[in-house]
Design a protein around this motif. Structure first.
Motif, PDB file in Angstrom:
ATOM      1  N   ASN A   1       0.939  -1.165   0.012  1.00 47.58           N
ATOM      2  CA  ASN A   1       0.022   0.033   0.081  1.00 47.58           C
ATOM      3  C   ASN A   1       0.727   1.309  -0.039  1.00 47.58           C
ATOM      4  O   ASN A   1       0.328   2.334  -0.318  1.00 47.58           O
ATOM      5  CB  ASN A   1      -0.890   0.100   1.091  1.00 47.58           C
ATOM      6  CG  ASN A   1      -1.818  -1.069   1.134  1.00 47.58           C
ATOM      7  OD1 ASN A   1      -2.975  -0.958   0.514  1.00 47.58           O
ATOM      8  ND2 ASN A   1      -1.462  -2.007   1.819  1.00 47.58           N
ATOM      9  N   CYS A   2       2.015   1.226   0.187  1.00 45.79           N
ATOM     10  CA  CYS A   2       2.811   2.388   0.641  1.00 45.79           C
ATOM     11  C   CYS A   2       4.145   2.772  -0.232  1.00 45.79           C
ATOM     12  O   CYS A   2       4.582   3.606  -0.537  1.00 45.79           O
ATOM     13  CB  CYS A   2       3.247   2.424   1.853  1.00 45.79           C
ATOM     14  SG  CYS A   2       2.085   2.285   3.349  1.00 45.79           S
ATOM     15  N   ILE A   3       4.657   1.500  -0.629  1.00 47.48           N
ATOM     16  CA  ILE A   3       6.017   1.504  -1.232  1.00 47.48           C
ATOM     17  C   ILE A   3       6.158   2.078  -2.548  1.00 47.48           C
ATOM     18  O   ILE A   3       7.135   2.628  -2.997  1.00 47.48           O
ATOM     19  CB  ILE A   3       6.598   0.006  -1.195  1.00 47.48           C
ATOM     20  CG1 ILE A   3       8.107   0.013  -1.142  1.00 47.48           C
ATOM     21  CG2 ILE A   3       6.205  -0.928  -2.532  1.00 47.48           C
ATOM     22  CD1 ILE A   3       8.743   0.792   0.057  1.00 47.48           C
ATOM     23  N   SER A   4       4.859   2.227  -3.406  1.00 46.15           N
ATOM     24  CA  SER A   4       4.712   2.682  -4.652  1.00 46.15           C
ATOM     25  C   SER A   4       5.129   4.175  -4.470  1.00 46.15           C
ATOM     26  O   SER A   4       5.874   4.806  -5.568  1.00 46.15           O
ATOM     27  CB  SER A   4       3.620   2.402  -5.177  1.00 46.15           C
ATOM     28  OG  SER A   4       2.396   3.200  -4.758  1.00 46.15           O
ATOM     29  N   CYS A   5       4.849   4.997  -3.513  1.00 42.19           N
ATOM     30  CA  CYS A   5       5.220   6.268  -3.486  1.00 42.19           C
ATOM     31  C   CYS A   5       6.607   6.405  -2.509  1.00 42.19           C
ATOM     32  O   CYS A   5       7.028   7.514  -2.868  1.00 42.19           O
ATOM     33  CB  CYS A   5       4.221   7.003  -2.708  1.00 42.19           C
ATOM     34  SG  CYS A   5       2.680   7.180  -3.802  1.00 42.19           S
ATOM     35  N   HIS A   6       6.568   5.642  -1.305  1.00 39.03           N
ATOM     36  CA  HIS A   6       7.702   5.848  -0.363  1.00 39.03           C
ATOM     37  C   HIS A   6       8.638   4.834  -0.633  1.00 39.03           C
ATOM     38  O   HIS A   6       9.059   4.267   0.153  1.00 39.03           O
ATOM     39  CB  HIS A   6       7.036   5.551   0.988  1.00 39.03           C
ATOM     40  CG  HIS A   6       5.990   6.305   1.416  1.00 39.03           C
ATOM     41  ND1 HIS A   6       6.372   7.862   2.110  1.00 39.03           N
ATOM     42  CD2 HIS A   6       4.648   6.434   1.056  1.00 39.03           C
ATOM     43  CE1 HIS A   6       5.343   8.480   2.202  1.00 39.03           C
ATOM     44  NE2 HIS A   6       4.381   7.845   2.004  1.00 39.03           N
ATOM     45  N   SER A   7       9.252   5.026  -1.749  1.00 38.91           N
ATOM     46  CA  SER A   7      10.485   4.388  -2.174  1.00 38.91           C
ATOM     47  C   SER A   7      11.445   5.299  -3.147  1.00 38.91           C
ATOM     48  O   SER A   7      11.056   6.241  -3.328  1.00 38.91           O
ATOM     49  CB  SER A   7      10.128   3.080  -3.367  1.00 38.91           C
ATOM     50  OG  SER A   7       9.747   3.416  -4.272  1.00 38.91           O
TER      51      SER A   7
ATOM     52  N   ALA B   1       7.209  10.120  -3.023  1.00 38.85           N
ATOM     53  CA  ALA B   1       7.458  10.437  -1.778  1.00 38.85           C
ATOM     54  C   ALA B   1       8.908   9.760  -1.187  1.00 38.85           C
ATOM     55  O   ALA B   1       9.117   9.401  -0.218  1.00 38.85           O
ATOM     56  CB  ALA B   1       6.503   9.851  -0.903  1.00 38.85           C
ATOM     57  N   ALA B   2       9.920   9.999  -2.298  1.00 36.36           N
ATOM     58  CA  ALA B   2      11.163   9.250  -1.880  1.00 36.36           C
ATOM     59  C   ALA B   2      11.933  10.112  -0.910  1.00 36.36           C
ATOM     60  O   ALA B   2      12.908   9.383  -0.513  1.00 36.36           O
ATOM     61  CB  ALA B   2      12.169   9.402  -3.455  1.00 36.36           C
TER      62      ALA B   2
ATOM     63  N   THR C   1      11.417   1.907   3.007  1.00 30.89           N
ATOM     64  CA  THR C   1      11.776   0.754   2.380  1.00 30.89           C
ATOM     65  C   THR C   1      12.572  -0.383   3.559  1.00 30.89           C
ATOM     66  O   THR C   1      12.711  -1.317   3.207  1.00 30.89           O
ATOM     67  CB  THR C   1      12.786   0.904   1.478  1.00 30.89           C
ATOM     68  OG1 THR C   1      13.937   1.848   1.895  1.00 30.89           O
ATOM     69  CG2 THR C   1      11.865   1.678   0.291  1.00 30.89           C
ATOM     70  N   ASP C   2      12.588   0.189   4.674  1.00 36.56           N
ATOM     71  CA  ASP C   2      13.197  -0.796   5.782  1.00 36.56           C
ATOM     72  C   ASP C   2      12.636  -0.277   7.116  1.00 36.56           C
ATOM     73  O   ASP C   2      11.966   0.491   7.462  1.00 36.56           O
ATOM     74  CB  ASP C   2      14.697  -0.758   5.753  1.00 36.56           C
ATOM     75  CG  ASP C   2      15.303   0.633   6.075  1.00 36.56           C
ATOM     76  OD1 ASP C   2      14.885   1.328   7.242  1.00 36.56           O
ATOM     77  OD2 ASP C   2      16.473   0.993   5.649  1.00 36.56           O
TER      78      ASP C   2
END
Length: 107
Positions: A39-45, A50-51, A56-57
């Protein structure tokens, strides 16, 4: 002579009722990371919009848990509601809440 009955239970997050208390200890790798990945990694990576705030960890998520809890619990339509364009189920939100209450265990 004694007999022992052992039962195993395996349920997906969607199969857990929104009001069912989570009794097992919640851990990042087994319980929280699959929700983040879905649910989140597509933006928060590294390559997402949202890089600047990656999830990611373990340490990245642990260090932002209060902000994450704030954002995922906002009402639909509220500014800053996450994930954008959707919502986590109450059972998924409860996993984050229990993870924090359990002490933010990694494995």
């Amino acid at each position: 002579m004694s007999a022992f009955v052992i039962s195993c239970e395996s349920r997906t997050y969607e199969e857990i009722s929104d009001n069912t208390p989570i009794t097992q200890q919640v851990k990042f790798t087994a319980d929280v990371k699959p929700i983040i990945d879905a649910n989140c990694i597509s933006c928060h990576s590294a390559n997402g919009p949202a890089a600047y705030q990656p999830f990611t960890d373990y340490n990245q998520v642990k260090n932002k848990i209060d902000g994450i809890l704030d954002r995922i619990q906002r009402a639909n339509g509220d500014l800053g509601k996450m994930p954008q364009g959707g919502s986590l189920s109450q059972s998924q939100i409860n996993i984050f809440i229990k993870w924090k209450a359990d002490g933010l265990i990694e494995n």
